[in-house]
Scaffold this active site. Structure first.
Site, PDB file in Angstrom:
ATOM      1  N   LYS A  13       0.832  -1.188   0.118  1.00 15.28           N
ATOM      2  CA  LYS A  13      -0.211  -0.088  -0.213  1.00 15.28           C
ATOM      3  C   LYS A  13       0.850   1.162  -0.045  1.00 15.28           C
ATOM      4  O   LYS A  13       0.645   2.124  -0.828  1.00 15.28           O
ATOM      5  CB  LYS A  13      -0.992  -0.004   1.106  1.00 15.28           C
ATOM      6  CG  LYS A  13      -1.776  -1.115   1.394  1.00 15.28           C
ATOM      7  CD  LYS A  13      -2.904  -1.168   2.595  1.00 15.28           C
ATOM      8  CE  LYS A  13      -2.297  -0.909   3.911  1.00 15.28           C
ATOM      9  NZ  LYS A  13      -1.783  -2.324   4.271  1.00 15.28           N
ATOM     10  N   ARG A 171      -0.420  -8.836  13.205  1.00 19.74           N
ATOM     11  CA  ARG A 171      -1.091  -7.896  12.461  1.00 19.74           C
ATOM     12  C   ARG A 171      -1.965  -8.605  11.383  1.00 19.74           C
ATOM     13  O   ARG A 171      -2.900  -8.122  10.824  1.00 19.74           O
ATOM     14  CB  ARG A 171       0.261  -7.084  11.785  1.00 19.74           C
ATOM     15  CG  ARG A 171       0.863  -6.173  12.634  1.00 19.74           C
ATOM     16  CD  ARG A 171       2.270  -5.666  12.193  1.00 19.74           C
ATOM     17  NE  ARG A 171       2.094  -4.839  11.145  1.00 19.74           N
ATOM     18  CZ  ARG A 171       2.879  -4.588  10.176  1.00 19.74           C
ATOM     19  NH1 ARG A 171       4.016  -4.800  10.382  1.00 19.74           N
ATOM     20  NH2 ARG A 171       2.757  -3.700   9.188  1.00 19.74           N
TER      21      ARG A 171
HETATM   22  P1  AMP Z   1       0.796   0.521   8.962  1.00 18.60           P
HETATM   23  O1  AMP Z   1       2.231   1.497   8.725  1.00 18.60           O
HETATM   24  O2  AMP Z   1      -0.218   1.064   8.028  1.00 18.60           O
HETATM   25  O3  AMP Z   1       1.070  -0.885   8.808  1.00 18.60           O
HETATM   26  O4  AMP Z   1       0.462   1.015  10.300  1.00 18.60           O
HETATM   27  C1  AMP Z   1       1.452   0.664  11.390  1.00 18.60           C
HETATM   28  C2  AMP Z   1       0.499   0.466  12.792  1.00 18.60           C
HETATM   29  O5  AMP Z   1      -0.096   1.676  12.905  1.00 18.60           O
HETATM   30  C3  AMP Z   1      -0.573  -0.466  12.701  1.00 18.60           C
HETATM   31  O6  AMP Z   1      -0.125  -1.655  13.047  1.00 18.60           O
HETATM   32  C4  AMP Z   1      -1.544   0.024  13.819  1.00 18.60           C
HETATM   33  O7  AMP Z   1      -0.906  -0.205  15.183  1.00 18.60           O
HETATM   34  C5  AMP Z   1      -1.406   1.623  13.541  1.00 18.60           C
HETATM   35  N1  AMP Z   1      -2.396   2.071  12.697  1.00 18.60           N
HETATM   36  C6  AMP Z   1      -2.104   2.449  11.332  1.00 18.60           C
HETATM   37  N2  AMP Z   1      -3.439   3.063  10.879  1.00 18.60           N
HETATM   38  C7  AMP Z   1      -4.518   2.714  11.819  1.00 18.60           C
HETATM   39  C8  AMP Z   1      -5.817   2.550  11.602  1.00 18.60           C
HETATM   40  N3  AMP Z   1      -6.347   3.163  10.563  1.00 18.60           N
HETATM   41  N4  AMP Z   1      -6.503   2.295  12.822  1.00 18.60           N
HETATM   42  C9  AMP Z   1      -5.847   1.795  13.703  1.00 18.60           C
HETATM   43  N5  AMP Z   1      -4.477   1.595  13.961  1.00 18.60           N
HETATM   44  C10 AMP Z   1      -3.811   2.156  13.002  1.00 18.60           C
END
Ligand code: AMP
Length: 213
Positions: A13, A171
């Site tokens: 993404k 995750r």
């Molecule tokens: P990502 O970089 O998108 O993989 O996000 C890393 C971490 O940030 C995730 O594993 C969640 O702990 C938190 N996070 C990111 N986006 C969200 C969201 N929309 N809702 C809740 N937690 C989020």
């Protein structure tokens, strides 16, 4: 152009959103990047979010929704946006829908990047990121030119704490339980598109550009 990218962690993404937002001059809004920035600068939100992020769990909907209400109101989002990592729960999708209604805006597409869990584990264990500018690398497919040094800005290239295998598996569980229901949610709106994200990133990018045309 207002687009949401959904898909499991490691589907690409961030990489795809960065490429598309540059090409089409729309804001790339990544909730993960905003949260990591808050953690780095030690804000109240960052302190609250860190324990959930380190555990591979989701940060509370209310915090994320408030954060996104502010972010979507910023000037660069006016010309369009590509959301990466938001919404991640049906409650967040409902809040986004109300927010867009208030702003008299509508979504153009929701793009689902599809990839099997085992492929995700392999990909994320070898993912590295620049701790300074966020550029994404892979120790196998796309290493930085100099070991541990970002090609773009010279920052330190590191492994994210949540890219360790046990956290990746957690995750993925969270994705299937909390985020996968968004597929049904958006399928009903008629704007969901699917892309095979298991191949090289350029192949997925071509498909994505095809959907934009
Ligand atoms: P990502 O970089 O998108 O993989 O996000 C890393 C971490 O940030 C995730 O594993 C969640 O702990 C938190 N996070 C990111 N986006 C969200 C969201 N929309 N809702 C809740 N937690 C989020």
């Amino acid at each position: 152009m207002r687009i949401i990218l959904i898909g499991p962690p490691g589907a690409g993404k961030g990489t795809q959103a960065a490429a598309i937002s540059e090409k089409y001059a729309v804001a790339h809004i990544s909730t993960g990047d905003i949260l990591r920035e808050n953690v780095r600068s030690g804000t109240k939100l960052g302190l609250e979010a860190k324990k959930f992020m380190d555990a591979g769990s989701l940060v509370a909907d209310s915090l994320i929704i408030d954060m996104m209400r502010g972010r979507l109101g910023e000037a660069d989002a006016k010309s369009g946006f590509m959301l990466d990592g938001f919404p991640r729960t049906v409650a967040q999708a409902e809040a986004l829908s109300s927010l867009l209604d208030e702003m008299s805006l509508r979504l153009d597409a929701v793009i689902l990047l599809e990839i099997a869990d085992e492929a995700v584990v392999g990909r994320l264990c070898s993912r590295r990121v620049c701790s300074s500018c966020g550029a994404i690398y892979n120790t196998v497919a796309r290493p930085p030119k100099a070991d541990g040094v970002c090609d773009e800005c010279g920052g330190a290239v590191i492994q994210r704490d949540d890219d360790k295998e046990s956290v990746i598996r957690r995750r993925l569980e969270v994705y299937h339980a909390e985020t996968a229901p968004l597929v049904d949610y958006y399928e009903k709106t008629g704007i969901l598109r699917r892309i095979d994200a298991s191949g090289p990133r350029d192949a997925a990018l071509k498909c994505l550009e095809g959907l934009m045309a």
